[in-house]
Design an enzyme around this catalytic site. Sequence first.
Site, PDB file in Angstrom:
ATOM      1  N   CYS A 169      43.820  42.790  50.745  1.00 31.58           N
ATOM      2  CA  CYS A 169      42.731  42.349  49.638  1.00 31.58           C
ATOM      3  C   CYS A 169      43.412  43.270  48.652  1.00 31.58           C
ATOM      4  CB  CYS A 169      41.425  42.988  50.143  1.00 31.58           C
ATOM      5  SG  CYS A 169      40.205  43.524  48.689  1.00 31.58           S
TER       6      CYS A 169
ATOM      7  N   CYS B 159      41.027  46.094  47.193  1.00 32.53           N
ATOM      8  CA  CYS B 159      41.005  47.294  48.286  1.00 32.53           C
ATOM      9  C   CYS B 159      42.192  48.280  48.405  1.00 32.53           C
ATOM     10  CB  CYS B 159      40.794  46.471  49.779  1.00 32.53           C
ATOM     11  SG  CYS B 159      39.456  45.383  50.140  1.00 32.53           S
TER      12      CYS B 159
END
Length: 143
Positions: free
Chosen positions: A68, A71
Amino acid sequence: MQTLKIVCSQCCGVNTIQITNPQELISCSQCKADLDEPFAVEVSDETCKTHILENDIPVLVDFFSSTCGPCMAMYEDYEDAALAFGLSVRFLKINADIHQEIAKEYGVGALPTIIAFKEGEEVNRVSGQLSRVELTLWAEGLI
Ligand SMILES: [Zn+2]
């Protein structure tokens, strides 16, 4: 005298410590690691639960995925923010792709999601990327 339960970031052992001299180094009674571990600790389903439930200090958990973008963009900021806190707030990170149980238990959908816990109870959560300053202010507000 004030006592605190602190979960060791290395062996996950639960230590009950007495705060006599804040400058004194406190080590784990089981593995001798420094309990004043300033780094964000990577945890699994099992160790995450122990940290959330057994620590007397506030706990932040970053649910992330290594695939991600936001992230990974926040990853270093989270580590940097953790450095300032030592024994006042425990910063944890958990790979929600690998460890899905905890993510499911706390209803984590979007990543990253950061949840703050005090005495085992969720007090607050944020979904989406935060800056180092935002993370620091949030953690300070938990103390
Ligand atoms: Zn230990």
